[in-house]
Scaffold this active site. Structure first.
Site, PDB file in Angstrom:
ATOM      1  N   ASN A   1       0.855  -1.192   0.000  1.00 15.99           N
ATOM      2  CA  ASN A   1       0.000   0.000   0.000  1.00 15.99           C
ATOM      3  C   ASN A   1       0.888   1.237   0.000  1.00 15.99           C
ATOM      4  O   ASN A   1       0.740   2.136   0.835  1.00 15.99           O
ATOM      5  CB  ASN A   1      -0.954  -0.006   1.192  1.00 15.99           C
ATOM      6  CG  ASN A   1      -2.059   1.018   1.060  1.00 15.99           C
ATOM      7  OD1 ASN A   1      -2.424   1.417  -0.044  1.00 15.99           O
ATOM      8  ND2 ASN A   1      -2.593   1.468   2.173  1.00 15.99           N
TER       9      ASN A   1
ATOM     10  N   LYS B   1      11.839   7.492   9.590  1.00 17.27           N
ATOM     11  CA  LYS B   1      11.654   8.096  10.911  1.00 17.27           C
ATOM     12  C   LYS B   1      10.180   8.242  11.274  1.00 17.27           C
ATOM     13  O   LYS B   1       9.858   8.489  12.435  1.00 17.27           O
ATOM     14  CB  LYS B   1      12.324   9.469  10.962  1.00 17.27           C
ATOM     15  CG  LYS B   1      13.839   9.430  10.985  1.00 17.27           C
ATOM     16  CD  LYS B   1      14.398  10.841  11.146  1.00 17.27           C
ATOM     17  CE  LYS B   1      15.912  10.842  11.158  1.00 17.27           C
ATOM     18  NZ  LYS B   1      16.447  12.225  11.324  1.00 17.27           N
TER      19      LYS B   1
ATOM     20  N   HIS C   1       7.157   5.867   1.193  1.00 18.67           N
ATOM     21  CA  HIS C   1       7.861   4.618   0.919  1.00 18.67           C
ATOM     22  C   HIS C   1       8.815   4.776  -0.265  1.00 18.67           C
ATOM     23  O   HIS C   1       9.965   4.312  -0.223  1.00 18.67           O
ATOM     24  CB  HIS C   1       6.861   3.505   0.577  1.00 18.67           C
ATOM     25  CG  HIS C   1       5.966   3.096   1.697  1.00 18.67           C
ATOM     26  ND1 HIS C   1       4.614   3.340   1.683  1.00 18.67           N
ATOM     27  CD2 HIS C   1       6.223   2.443   2.858  1.00 18.67           C
ATOM     28  CE1 HIS C   1       4.070   2.840   2.783  1.00 18.67           C
ATOM     29  NE2 HIS C   1       5.021   2.300   3.526  1.00 18.67           N
TER      30      HIS C   1
ATOM     31  N   HIS D   1       3.050   4.613  -0.615  1.00 16.20           N
ATOM     32  CA  HIS D   1       2.831   6.029  -0.897  1.00 16.20           C
ATOM     33  C   HIS D   1       4.180   6.691  -1.158  1.00 16.20           C
ATOM     34  O   HIS D   1       5.226   6.016  -1.191  1.00 16.20           O
ATOM     35  CB  HIS D   1       2.077   6.699   0.253  1.00 16.20           C
ATOM     36  CG  HIS D   1       2.689   6.472   1.602  1.00 16.20           C
ATOM     37  ND1 HIS D   1       3.925   6.984   1.961  1.00 16.20           N
ATOM     38  CD2 HIS D   1       2.241   5.786   2.700  1.00 16.20           C
ATOM     39  CE1 HIS D   1       4.206   6.640   3.198  1.00 16.20           C
ATOM     40  NE2 HIS D   1       3.210   5.903   3.676  1.00 16.20           N
TER      41      HIS D   1
ATOM     42  N   ARG E   1      -2.322   4.417   6.372  1.00 17.67           N
ATOM     43  CA  ARG E   1      -3.629   4.469   7.030  1.00 17.67           C
ATOM     44  C   ARG E   1      -4.341   5.803   6.824  1.00 17.67           C
ATOM     45  O   ARG E   1      -5.497   5.938   7.241  1.00 17.67           O
ATOM     46  CB  ARG E   1      -3.477   4.149   8.517  1.00 17.67           C
ATOM     47  CG  ARG E   1      -3.111   2.679   8.766  1.00 17.67           C
ATOM     48  CD  ARG E   1      -3.064   2.328  10.237  1.00 17.67           C
ATOM     49  NE  ARG E   1      -2.958   0.889  10.445  1.00 17.67           N
ATOM     50  CZ  ARG E   1      -1.818   0.212  10.583  1.00 17.67           C
ATOM     51  NH1 ARG E   1      -0.667   0.868  10.520  1.00 17.67           N
ATOM     52  NH2 ARG E   1      -1.816  -1.095  10.772  1.00 17.67           N
TER      53      ARG E   1
ATOM     54  N   ASP F   1       8.039   5.999  11.676  1.00 18.39           N
ATOM     55  CA  ASP F   1       7.866   5.021  12.750  1.00 18.39           C
ATOM     56  C   ASP F   1       9.105   5.090  13.636  1.00 18.39           C
ATOM     57  O   ASP F   1       9.967   4.216  13.595  1.00 18.39           O
ATOM     58  CB  ASP F   1       7.664   3.628  12.167  1.00 18.39           C
ATOM     59  CG  ASP F   1       6.395   3.540  11.339  1.00 18.39           C
ATOM     60  OD1 ASP F   1       5.301   3.600  11.927  1.00 18.39           O
ATOM     61  OD2 ASP F   1       6.496   3.424  10.105  1.00 18.39           O
TER      62      ASP F   1
ATOM     63  N   LEU G   1       2.806  11.323   5.773  1.00 20.39           N
ATOM     64  CA  LEU G   1       2.226  10.333   4.874  1.00 20.39           C
ATOM     65  C   LEU G   1       2.177   8.979   5.575  1.00 20.39           C
ATOM     66  O   LEU G   1       3.127   8.557   6.226  1.00 20.39           O
ATOM     67  CB  LEU G   1       3.053  10.237   3.596  1.00 20.39           C
ATOM     68  CG  LEU G   1       3.157  11.511   2.755  1.00 20.39           C
ATOM     69  CD1 LEU G   1       3.832  11.208   1.419  1.00 20.39           C
ATOM     70  CD2 LEU G   1       1.781  12.134   2.511  1.00 20.39           C
ATOM     71  N   SER G   2       1.055   8.298   5.422  1.00 16.53           N
ATOM     72  CA  SER G   2       0.847   7.005   6.063  1.00 16.53           C
ATOM     73  C   SER G   2      -0.128   6.195   5.230  1.00 16.53           C
ATOM     74  O   SER G   2      -1.071   6.745   4.650  1.00 16.53           O
ATOM     75  CB  SER G   2       0.276   7.192   7.477  1.00 16.53           C
ATOM     76  OG  SER G   2      -0.186   5.969   8.012  1.00 16.53           O
TER      77      SER G   2
END
Length: 289
Positions: A35, A156, A40, A37, A195, A158, A192-193
């Protein structure tokens, strides 16, 4: 770009790649749950010059989800992910099925240092970092076995996960350099995530309040004559709750061990971290200062 499913296939693909298999040639690796974005992809582009063959993994790891969390509903966007990875210069995508990575029940699991892993995210998501460390150790074994080491890039975004993985690498003397990638943000400041896609249109507009709360907390903590951190953190929690959030934590910690800072801690050594639920979506963010 090629795609492989099993650990033997991955090791063979790395060995056969023109950039690998020669003395001193090592992989660069970016683990993901798919998934993908722009955040990533920024990590993948960052990793590209750090190794001779670039590997990205796509695996939604059941071990790091609690029973009530979104393992089953977590978006699987395989074709779009592969297109993005290929455009970013990825050489090999390792996309194991659960039976490939866990052919039998994973009864051996890594238990990280509770002082680092049972606080913050680990407090609100018990067992999360055991699942993370177990799968990352397995992925490191798959990717770096033949070369004897290499580079792995973690975001970073997470922050606690990054610290836990670095500690794991240090404790086990793994021949892996862990490189940190900066958090990618939307124009309004939202981190950005994957989720973020769960947010409604109205929630997406409101979601920037989390990064704003962390920024305000960091600024207040640095102000001359600031109140005790505990009071500032409580005020930040109350403000976010009044805005309609259900916060888990908003706190200032030392970067290197995520413990509460000593009095007079120097600027440039701290990080503000937060996690809160907006509607049904739980978001996390952080800000170094």
């Amino acid at each position: 770009m090629i795609t492989v499913r099993t650990i033997p296939e991955l090791r063979a693909a790395i060995a056969a790649h023109p950039g690998a298999g020669r003395p001193g040639k090592r992989p660069a690796f970016v683990p993901t749950m798919g998934n993908l974005h722009d955040g990533h992809i920024a990590l993948v582009r960052q990793a590209r010059p750090l190794g001779d063959v670039l590997v990205a993994s796509i695996f939604v790891n059941r071990l790091q989800f609690l029973p009530h969390e979104d393992f089953d509903s977590y978006p699987r966007t395989w074709e779009a992910d592969c297109a993005k990875l290929e455009a970013a210069g990825c050489d090999i995508v390792f996309a194991p099925r659960e039976s490939d990575l866990y052919p039998e029940p994973q009864t051996f699991k890594l238990q990280p240092d509770p002082q680092l892993a049972d606080i913050l995210e680990g407090h609100f998501r018990p067992g999360f970092f055991t699942g993370v460390c177990t799968v990352v150790m397995k992925l490191f074994s798959a990717v770096f076995f033949a070369s004897g080491g290499g580079t792995a890039v973690f975001g970073k975004k997470d922050y606690q996960q990054l610290m836990v993985i670095r500690r794991m690498v240090q404790q086990f003397a793994l021949p892996v350099e862990v490189v940190a990638g900066e958090t990618a943000r939307a124009d309004d400041g939202l981190a950005l995530s994957s989720r973020n896609g769960y947010l409604s249109t109205a929630e997406r507009v409101q979601a920037v309040q989390l990064s704003a709360a962390l920024r305000a907390l960091a600024q207040a903590a640095q102000a001359p004559g600031a109140p005790p951190l505990a009071a500032l953190e409580q005020q930040a929690l109350q403000t976010l709750a009044q805005q309609g959030w259900a916060p888990d934590y908003l706190t200032v910690r030392q970067r290197h061990d995520l413990q509460p800072p000593a009095a007079g801690a120097a600027a440039g050594t701290l990080v503000a971290l937060g996690a809160a639920r907006l509607g049904s979506t739980r978001l996390i963010d952080n800000l170094e200062f």
